[in-house]
Design an enzyme around this catalytic site. Structure first.
Site, mmCIF file in Angstrom:
data_model
loop_
_atom_site.group_PDB
_atom_site.id
_atom_site.type_symbol
_atom_site.label_atom_id
_atom_site.label_comp_id
_atom_site.label_asym_id
_atom_site.label_seq_id
_atom_site.Cartn_x
_atom_site.Cartn_y
_atom_site.Cartn_z
ATOM 1 N N VAL A 16 41.688 -37.303 -23.045
ATOM 2 C CA VAL A 16 41.162 -35.604 -24.076
ATOM 3 C C VAL A 16 40.758 -36.276 -25.492
ATOM 4 O O VAL A 16 39.740 -36.396 -25.680
ATOM 5 C CB VAL A 16 43.088 -35.251 -24.069
ATOM 6 C CG1 VAL A 16 42.535 -34.248 -26.498
ATOM 7 C CG2 VAL A 16 43.366 -34.191 -23.415
ATOM 8 N N VAL A 133 47.988 -25.293 -26.903
ATOM 9 C CA VAL A 133 48.604 -24.250 -26.171
ATOM 10 C C VAL A 133 47.453 -24.188 -25.089
ATOM 11 O O VAL A 133 46.256 -23.199 -25.599
ATOM 12 C CB VAL A 133 49.125 -23.073 -26.141
ATOM 13 C CG1 VAL A 133 49.163 -22.263 -25.184
ATOM 14 C CG2 VAL A 133 50.222 -23.163 -27.188
ATOM 15 N N LYS A 206 54.979 -24.305 -25.167
ATOM 16 C CA LYS A 206 54.386 -23.180 -24.798
ATOM 17 C C LYS A 206 54.221 -21.883 -25.443
ATOM 18 O O LYS A 206 54.283 -21.117 -26.412
ATOM 19 C CB LYS A 206 53.377 -23.035 -24.172
ATOM 20 C CG LYS A 206 52.159 -24.424 -23.903
ATOM 21 C CD LYS A 206 51.628 -24.790 -22.654
ATOM 22 C CE LYS A 206 50.956 -25.872 -22.360
ATOM 23 N NZ LYS A 206 50.209 -26.019 -20.812
#
Length: 429
Positions: A16, A133, A206
């Site tokens: 990421v 999330v 989440k």
């Protein structure tokens, strides 16, 4: 446009983080135009400095993350290292030294979100976490801002791509759990140790975040009931198909009927094929939101991966930088409702119970009596028998989880019940 750039520190440069840095570089002009000032990658904290990172100036790379967030000239810290520590300390240190924070750290936010929000507010900085999330799917901001004037009653979703891929394979090909997991691992959807995904820990974190935002109530990871999906079998899918259903690992956050409490849970469940979530295939995520004024809303898209998650991070970065330029902060924690979080025993839903029983007269009557004694009403019963053995499948009307638990405990004590093969909740009806 302001000429002095806003300085960004990046904590973590894995899948990421690398994408965040790449997009910041390749889309620099567009980002500057959208924000109203250029953004500059001022430092990248990593654990392995010798690794070649294409597109990142080696002079920006450091192993001293603490020194980076303490510099004092950093406007925004982007945290994508994950885990509890050192992420928690680095984020609070960033606030103390005047930086806002963009995070993708679901585990930390689910455990210590209230403390992090308090630290952000005390230092007059932002804490944004859209990427925590459902990857690229815009979900946190719609719940936190777009639906701020509405009353959300239920959030029902598939929030883990690995588990959805596995269950989809089991449904579409007839594969067993292990076979489907092996394929997910080979394709890179599952980690070498898939426990966090298949046992529901990832989805539970989440769910805690979603429930907290949706119901304006602090919900921690420990408040979320969690069950994994490793016991789901091909036989469960066969039973689901006979009911016109499929099976998904769901995160479910909902208000009680009287609005006085909330629950949050993660577990496998049967859902009708007519429900929008039933058609979510592969590693995709989808979240179904039900509210008073808006009715039913669905958010769908890729829930993981470097580029999709980086997209959510960059969206937060733009918002935080705009706030920085305007001398303002965005919405913080909203926990004014402070509703109690009820345990799983108070959840009310339908159930699908598969029993191995003796194939002889009177068994069905005995089983039905146990259900009646515990206040659980039976909707349908299906029985198949051969050579002294039989399977009995019972689908109930809506009942509390506590009542169902008592029923199952009593069924196990019957001499005619050889075993409880499976228990599956039925949702989305």
């Amino acid at each position: 446009m302001r000429t002095r750039p806003l300085k960004v520190a990046l904590l973590g440069c894995g899948v990421v983080g690398t994408e965040v840095a790449r997009i910041m570089t390749t889309h620099a002009d567009d980002l500057a135009a959208r924000i109203g000032a250029p953004v500059e990658l001022a430092g990248v904290a990593v654990r392995r400095p010798g690794k070649v990172r294409d597109g990142i100036d080696p002079r920006l790379v450091t192993t001293d993350a603490t020194a980076l967030v303490k510099r004092g000239d950093i406007d925004v810290v982007v945290e994508v290292i994950g885990g509890i520590e050192p992420a928690r300390t680095l984020i609070t240190t960033a606030f103390e030294h005047g930086a806002s924070v963009v995070s993708a750290n679901k585990a930390l936010l689910a455990q210590d979100g209230a403390a992090l929000h308090a630290a952000a507010e005390q230092s007059n900085n932002d804490l944004y976490y859209e990427a925590a999330v459902a990857g690229a799917i815009p979900l946190i901001r719609p719940l936190r801002e777009s639906l701020a004037g509405d009353k959300v009653n239920r959030v029902l979703g598939i929030v883990n791509g690995t588990t959805n891929f596995i269950l989809d394979k089991m449904d579409s090909t007839g594969a067993g759990y292990q076979e489907a997991l092996d394929e997910a691992t080979a394709l890179g959807y599952a980690e070498a140790d898939p426990t966090a995904d298949v046992e529901g820990f990832d989805a539970a974190a989440k769910a805690a975040i979603l429930a907290g935002i949706a119901f304006h109530t602090r919900v921690r990871l420990d408040d979320v009931h969690r069950e994994g999906m490793t016991e789901v079998t091909a036989a469960d899918f066969a039973s689901a198909r006979e009911m016109g259903c499929t099976i998904k690992l769901l995160a479910i956050c909902e208000r009680a009927a009287d609005g006085a409490s909330v629950t949050a849970r993660v577990h496998p469940a049967m859902i009708p094929l007519t429900h929008p979530l039933a058609s979510v295939r592969g590693a995709y995520n989808a979240v179904f939101v039900e509210s008073d004024a808006s009715g039913q809303l669905m958010f769908y898209g890729p829930g993981a991966g470097g580029a999709p998650t980086a997209s959510a991070v960059l969206g937060d970065l733009v918002a935080v930088c705009r706030n920085r330029l305007n001398g303002a902060t965005g919405p913080g924690e909203s926990a004014y409702a402070a509703l109690p979080v009820s345990g799983m025993g108070e959840v009310v839903t339908r159930y699908h119970i598969s029993l191995d029983v003796a194939d002889k007269p009177g068994v069905l009557a005995q089983v039905a009596t146990v259900f009646a004694e515990h206040g659980v009403s039976i909707d349908t019963v299906r029985q198949q028998g051969k050579d002294g053995e039989a399977s009995l499948v019972v689908v109930t009307h809506r009942a509390s989880d506590a009542a169902l638990g008592g029923t199952v405990e009593a069924l196990r004590k019957l001499d005619t019940v050889r075993g409880v093969a499976s228990i599956m909740r039925v949702e989305g009806e």
